[in-house]
Structures are given as structure tokens and as C-alpha cells.
Design a protein around this motif. Sequence first.
Motif, short mmCIF file in Angstrom:
data_model
loop_
_atom_site.label_atom_id
_atom_site.label_comp_id
_atom_site.label_asym_id
_atom_site.label_seq_id
_atom_site.Cartn_x
_atom_site.Cartn_y
_atom_site.Cartn_z
N THR A 1 0.84 -1.19 0.00
CA THR A 1 0.00 0.00 0.00
C THR A 1 0.88 1.25 0.00
OG1 THR A 1 -0.14 -0.10 2.42
CG2 THR A 1 -1.96 -1.09 1.18
N ASP A 2 0.26 2.38 -0.38
CA ASP A 2 0.95 3.66 -0.30
C ASP A 2 0.37 4.47 0.86
OD1 ASP A 2 -1.48 4.64 -1.20
OD2 ASP A 2 -0.71 5.35 -3.14
N ASP A 3 0.80 5.72 0.99
CA ASP A 3 0.37 6.53 2.12
C ASP A 3 -1.10 6.94 2.02
OD1 ASP A 3 2.82 6.36 3.31
OD2 ASP A 3 3.59 8.24 2.46
N ASP A 4 -1.72 6.77 0.85
CA ASP A 4 -3.15 7.00 0.69
C ASP A 4 -3.95 5.71 0.85
OD1 ASP A 4 -2.89 9.75 0.17
OD2 ASP A 4 -2.35 9.34 -1.93
N ASP A 5 -3.28 4.64 1.29
CA ASP A 5 -3.88 3.33 1.51
C ASP A 5 -4.45 2.73 0.23
OD1 ASP A 5 -4.21 1.20 3.23
OD2 ASP A 5 -6.27 1.75 3.77
N ARG A 6 -3.83 3.06 -0.90
CA ARG A 6 -4.15 2.36 -2.14
C ARG A 6 -3.34 1.06 -2.18
NH1 ARG A 6 -2.89 6.37 -6.92
NH2 ARG A 6 -0.92 6.44 -5.73
N VAL A 7 -3.87 0.07 -2.88
CA VAL A 7 -3.19 -1.22 -2.98
C VAL A 7 -2.57 -1.36 -4.37
CG1 VAL A 7 -5.22 -2.53 -3.78
CG2 VAL A 7 -3.39 -3.70 -2.56
N LEU A 8 -1.38 -1.94 -4.44
CA LEU A 8 -0.68 -2.15 -5.70
C LEU A 8 -0.97 -3.57 -6.20
CD1 LEU A 8 1.38 -1.04 -7.79
CD2 LEU A 8 3.18 -2.09 -6.39
N LEU A 9 -1.53 -3.66 -7.41
CA LEU A 9 -1.82 -4.96 -8.02
C LEU A 9 -1.10 -5.05 -9.36
CD1 LEU A 9 -5.68 -5.31 -7.38
CD2 LEU A 9 -3.78 -6.11 -5.96
N GLY A 10 -0.69 -6.26 -9.69
CA GLY A 10 0.03 -6.48 -10.93
C GLY A 10 -0.63 -7.54 -11.79
N SER A 11 -0.38 -7.44 -13.10
CA SER A 11 -0.89 -8.42 -14.06
C SER A 11 0.28 -9.22 -14.59
CB SER A 11 -1.62 -7.72 -15.20
OG SER A 11 -2.18 -8.66 -16.10
N ASN A 12 0.26 -10.52 -14.34
CA ASN A 12 1.37 -11.40 -14.70
C ASN A 12 1.37 -11.69 -16.20
OD1 ASN A 12 2.82 -14.15 -14.99
ND2 ASN A 12 3.26 -13.57 -12.88
N ALA A 13 2.56 -11.88 -16.74
CA ALA A 13 2.70 -12.15 -18.17
C ALA A 13 2.02 -13.45 -18.59
CB ALA A 13 4.19 -12.19 -18.54
N LEU A 14 1.82 -14.37 -17.65
CA LEU A 14 1.20 -15.66 -17.98
C LEU A 14 -0.32 -15.60 -17.96
CD1 LEU A 14 3.52 -18.03 -15.91
CD2 LEU A 14 3.67 -17.47 -18.34
N TRP A 15 -0.88 -14.50 -17.50
CA TRP A 15 -2.33 -14.40 -17.38
C TRP A 15 -2.93 -13.68 -18.58
CZ3 TRP A 15 -1.83 -11.81 -11.92
CH2 TRP A 15 -1.29 -12.74 -11.03
N GLN A 16 -4.25 -13.82 -18.71
CA GLN A 16 -4.97 -13.03 -19.69
C GLN A 16 -5.02 -11.58 -19.23
OE1 GLN A 16 -8.79 -14.80 -20.43
NE2 GLN A 16 -7.95 -16.82 -20.85
N GLN A 17 -5.37 -10.69 -20.14
CA GLN A 17 -5.42 -9.28 -19.81
C GLN A 17 -6.49 -9.00 -18.76
OE1 GLN A 17 -6.01 -7.38 -23.67
NE2 GLN A 17 -3.90 -6.64 -23.61
#
Length: 320
Positions: free
Chosen positions: A180-196
Motif C-alpha cells: 500500500t501507499d500513504d493513501d492506503d491504495r493497494v498495488l496490483l500487478g498483471s502477470n505475463a502468464l495471465w490473460q489481460q
Amino acid sequence: MTEPTAPVFSHSAIDRDAAARADPALEAALDTGSTTLVIVLHQGRALLEQRVEGSPTALQLARPQQLPAGLSAPLLRCYLGRTDGLRFELRVVDSDAAALIEPEDGRWQSLRDAAPSLSERDASLFAEALALANWHERHVRCPRCGAETEPVQAGWARRCIADASMHFPRTDPAVIVLVTDDDDRVLLGSNALWQQHRFSLLAGFVEPGETLEAAVVREIREEAGIEVDRVAYVASQPWPFPASLMLGFTARIAATVDPASALADGEEILELRWFTRDQIAAAGSEIGLPGGISIARWLLERWYGAPLDAEGRGLAWSTS
């Protein structure tokens, strides 16, 4: 905030009963015992009970005496442990035996498919059984000399037939991190092996000689190009796909780092996005989030403060 009790597969009350594994009479006692129940696996799938209207999903746990004749020599037998006066055994069978036990293919289900609707006991038994079966399948040869190995200690070890060396099940530790950042947002990622449009938490395996906390910092640096601190352990989850232990952490972006500087590595992670709770709620079926049995989903719901409706999102998901 809604606090989930624990990740799926983490509720097990099974006593592994390790002392019994050395008993040479254990196998015979399991065969004849009135309290023995067998979970049958075929190609990584377990047999489920025939469902009638209103009945819960459950493993088909058979008494040894109820199994078809000729099944006395399965591909693998492992003693899983005991609870509530019952003892549980895994038997892995080939296609012919599976057809004798239950020819209807739909009754055989994978852990990913079955776990969301199984009881805590059955889900934990299935996870333990699958992890052991996967390990045995991958360790038929001695890593020292290459000779064949054979199961011993009620399925909890393999012994080399040439040099008698003993080999035991291994679990691969992996960290999975809610950043999370200081605004309490969460960081999510999209893996190269997954669909868009599928997003999850960042994760990676612990390297030799590395602490869990160092692995968290390294993985986020490698996959997102940012530094994190305030690393805190939250919970763990067995993940037998094929042999991982997921170690859940939270971490906060370092005070001197701009969240906008997060950049996907372009190899393992193709896209990174910061999400507020409102943005996740508004995204609906536009994004796919982690499946309900994963610790990634559990950590995300813990941050979100409520369950996330996977059915309403429209994108099926089954990975961590």
C-alpha cells in the motif's frame, strides 16, 4: 473492517500422528480398522460424493473394505493423520482403478474446483493429500545417485534402493505481499502468464540464504521497481500447486518513493496499477481478482474490509 479468520487450507485440525508412521503394522491396521477413511486421488483429482438436492459438497471418503477388489496395491499410499476418532489415508490410483471406483468423470474434481465448497476438514485433507502426491510423483529418482526410490514411513519419505539414502517432502516458501501507499491504495500487478485485465498481489519465491523480509523487499523491487518498508507478516497458506507455502505479508511504499514511479519489469509483470477501494468496487467485471481459495484474495479482502464478489466480476480466476 471485516477480518477473515484465516486463509483457506489453514484451518486444519488434523493430527499428523507422526509417531505412527514408523509402525510396521500401520498399513495392515489401516486396511482392517473400522475408523480408517481413504481419500482417493487420480491425476491430481479427488473423488467427491454424489450430490443430491441440498447436500453439501464433500470428499467421498471410503472404508478400505468398500474399495473395489484388486485395489490393494495402489500407485501410492500415505497416512495423512487422525481427528475425531478417525484415521485418514491417501491412495493414488491409475486410470483403470479410477474407472472401477467411479466411472463418472464429473465426480473427480481438482482442488481448485472443489475447495471453495468443501468443509474445512475436507479442504485441508485434500490439500495435504495433493501436496504429498505431487512430491512423490516428482521424486522417483535419488538426487544423489539417480537410482529409483521407494516410499517408506507411511508415505512421508522415500528411500534410495541403491544407497539407502532417505529423502523427505520439501515445501517451497514464497512470499506474497499486499503493498500500500500513504493513501492506503493497494498495488496490483498483471502477470505475463495471465490473460489481460487480471490482477493480483505481487509474489515470489524465497531464495537460498534469504530471510522472508528480505525476499519481500527484493521481490517488490524486482517486479515493481520501488522500495518498500514496514514489512509485516500476516498469515500463511499451504498451496500444493505443486509444493508451495505462501507466506502473506503487508508492506508500505518507502516514504521517499513516489507511487507513480512503480514500473512493471516487463517480463514477469506486464502491468501495475494502484487501486483505491472505490476503484475496485467500481471496476466490476472489467478486472479479474484472485480466486476465493487463494491467500491473495484473503489478504485483499482483509484490506478492502469486506468480501469481494467474484461471481459479479465475470472473470473466472484460479491462481494465487
